[in-house]
Design an enzyme around this catalytic site. Structure first.
Site, PDB file in Angstrom:
ATOM      1  N   CYS A 130      -6.225   6.968   3.291  1.00 53.96           N
ATOM      2  CA  CYS A 130      -5.137   6.619   2.378  1.00 53.96           C
ATOM      3  C   CYS A 130      -5.078   7.586   1.193  1.00 53.96           C
ATOM      4  O   CYS A 130      -4.782   8.756   1.384  1.00 53.96           O
ATOM      5  CB  CYS A 130      -5.231   5.153   1.960  1.00 53.96           C
ATOM      6  SG  CYS A 130      -3.709   4.535   1.222  1.00 53.96           S
ATOM      7  N   GLU A 140     -10.102   1.126   8.485  1.00 50.57           N
ATOM      8  CA  GLU A 140     -11.043   0.018   8.233  1.00 50.57           C
ATOM      9  C   GLU A 140     -10.338  -1.333   8.258  1.00 50.57           C
ATOM     10  O   GLU A 140     -10.977  -2.373   8.199  1.00 50.57           O
ATOM     11  CB  GLU A 140     -11.792   0.247   6.916  1.00 50.57           C
ATOM     12  CG  GLU A 140     -11.030  -0.077   5.634  1.00 50.57           C
ATOM     13  CD  GLU A 140      -9.998   0.969   5.226  1.00 50.57           C
ATOM     14  OE1 GLU A 140      -9.637   1.828   6.058  1.00 50.57           O
ATOM     15  OE2 GLU A 140      -9.519   0.901   4.072  1.00 50.57           O
ATOM     16  N   HIS A 150      -5.009   2.631   7.158  1.00 56.97           N
ATOM     17  CA  HIS A 150      -6.374   2.183   6.869  1.00 56.97           C
ATOM     18  C   HIS A 150      -7.113   1.865   8.162  1.00 56.97           C
ATOM     19  O   HIS A 150      -6.979   0.759   8.675  1.00 56.97           O
ATOM     20  CB  HIS A 150      -6.340   0.938   5.976  1.00 56.97           C
ATOM     21  CG  HIS A 150      -5.941   1.237   4.574  1.00 56.97           C
ATOM     22  ND1 HIS A 150      -6.846   1.562   3.599  1.00 56.97           N
ATOM     23  CD2 HIS A 150      -4.734   1.304   3.991  1.00 56.97           C
ATOM     24  CE1 HIS A 150      -6.212   1.806   2.459  1.00 56.97           C
ATOM     25  NE2 HIS A 150      -4.915   1.654   2.671  1.00 56.97           N
TER      26      HIS A 150
END
Lengths: 259, 219
Positions: free
Chosen positions: B88, B201, B199
């Site tokens: 990001c 994650e 993202h």
């Protein structure tokens, strides 16, 4: 290829525990938000929202721990709202594992707080939660005003104008709850949702009043929302996330159906 | 092997670290994950991860505020060739400069990916900015971090939450785009550096697969 409409279950938590009941089958501890989050993660929820209704600072510490434990096990986006008063509250929530932070009363009392938060953390992680109630009389043109403190305190602020104000200050998203509809199961307040969604450039999450899957569809098609939030229809197993997604898909709404 | 996940006060660090730990655990890799702001640890790490949530200028300031941290990243990535993964705003910092919350001169980035970080402007006025939510990826050129991951309209989704992206100047730096009223930069790469606008994650299956690929990548 297009951005998908999000289906967002919402959990009310206090002192690190789920307060409005969650009634899934197979949950080891239905009061543990982490267990509920894991179940929603596995079910394909697109995001999860925790609404922290804790009043005490001890309870707040339990909330941070809850977010951290959730982020350890769920690789899905988390929004946390409730009790955000200071910039340091936002930083703490983000560091614990929240992706977005939702601001309610503080934004009403001081819209510049939204600007300060957006400058610091970027617009994309600042959600303003708006609780609105219809104030126009029967036969009058529709008008909605903001209420705070769980809908008990009238502010006299117009909901659509307020949404535009906070977006201008830097809110990246609006979580719009119709106080008239919350808990009624008769569907979102569509005129309110549409009025706000059409008035702002950022995504609007529809909330309050979902009783069946058609209500979710209407939130998008008639309310012009970008995402739909619901609590009880999912918590009590009335419908699964997958059923909701399949229903929306059939209605022609783009949803994420990853295996 | 050691992976340094840079802690510079930007949000969402915990999630990134946990996702890397999970990927290491699931793949059974002998890798140690360090969440750190210590330049000594960073300069010696085998792989560098720069996460980021926030405004470009604020993140840059946070990074520069820790003495020696930026230099240690350059030492590892530029001098030793350690593989780098941006997430990001961590990805946006790879660009020449960021144009978010700044004057027309912009805020300088690392200049690893030539181009400015600019606001996304969908050609359809009903599309909302920020782009928040799940979208699919269109691969422009193959990159090892995407190995075995289904992409395209019927592929896996990635989670985006952003108003800005890198407008890449060199065609070869652009690995994947997504569509939000026109192409939006999703993955960039140059030499031993790769970055995602979305993202990983938070992108469930796709994200963990990408992280695992990154940990095995030998540029």
């Amino acid at each position: 290829m297009t951005l998908k409409v999000r289906i967002i279950p919402c959990l009310d938590v206090s002192n690190g525990r789920v307060v409005k009941g969650v009634n899934f089958v197979d949950l080891v501890d239905a009061g543990d938000p982490v267990q509920a989050a894991i179940a929603y993660d596995a079910a394909g929820a697109d995001e999860l929202t925790f609404l922290d209704i804790t009043a005490s600072s001890d309870g707040r510490a339990a909330t941070f721990d809850m977010i951290a434990r959730t982020a350890e096990q769920c690789f899905m986006p988390l929004t946390v709202g409730g009790g955000v008063r200071e910039i340091s509250d936002i930083r703490k929530l983000l560091l614990a594992g929240a992706d977005k932070v939702s601001i309610n009363t503080t934004a009403v009392n001081n819209p510049n707080f939204v600007a300060e938060a957006a400058d610091k953390f970027g617009n994309q992680c600042i959600v303003v939660a708006i609780d609105a109630k219809k104030v126009s009389a029967e036969g009058e043109e529709d008008r909605w005003e903001i209420f705070t403190h769980g809908g008990r305190t009238e502010t006299g602020i117009d909901a659509v104008e307020f949404a535009q104000t906070v977006v201008a200050k830097g809110a990246g998203e609006i979580l719009l709850t119709s106080m008239d509809r919350d808990g009624t199961k008769i569907g979102y307040n569509l005129p309110l949702t549409r009025a706000v969604a059409d008035a702002v450039s950022v995504p609007v999450i529809a909330s309050g009043g979902v009783g069946n899957l058609d209500h979710l569809v209407e939130g998008i098609t008639k309310g012009h929302a970008s995402a739909v939030l619901a609590a009880s229809i999912f918590h009590f197993g009335t419908y699964s996330i997958l059923e909701a997604k399949r229903h929306m898909h059939k209605a022609g709404i783009p949803v994420r159906l990853d295996p | 092997m050691s992976v340094a996940i840079i802690d510079y006060g930007s949000g969402n660090l915990h999630s990134a670290t946990k996702a890397f730990e999970r990927a290491v655990h699931e793949a059974g890799l002998p890798i140690k994950i360090h969440q750190t702001d210590d330049p000594d640890v960073v300069s010696k790490a085998d792989r560098i991860v720069l996460p980021g949530v926030g405004a470009f200028a604020d993140c840059k300031q946070g990074l520069d505020a820790i003495p020696g941290l930026r230099d240690s990243i350059f030492e590892a990535v530029e001098d030793r060739g350690a593989p780098f993964f941006g997430i990001c705003v961590g990805t946006q910092l790879m660009a020449t400069r960021g144009m978010e919350k700044t004057d027309h001169k912009g805020t300088p980035g690392f200049n690893w990916i030539t181009g400015d970080v600019v606001e996304i402007k969908p050609d359809d006025p009903t599309l909302k900015v920020p782009q928040i939510g799940w979208n699919t990826l269109d691969i422009s050129r193959f990159h090892p971090v995407m190995d075995g991951i289904p992409t395209g309209e019927h592929g896996l989704h990635a989670y985006f939450v952003h108003s800005y992206h890198i407008a890449t100047e060199r065609e070869e730096d652009l690995i994947a785009t997504t569509n939000h009223g026109g192409p939006v930069t999703a993955i960039v790469a140059h030499d031993n550096k790769v970055g995602t606008q979305f993202h990983p994650e938070k992108s469930q299956k796709l994200g963990l697969a990408m992280i695992t690929n990154f940990l095995k990548w030998k540029p």
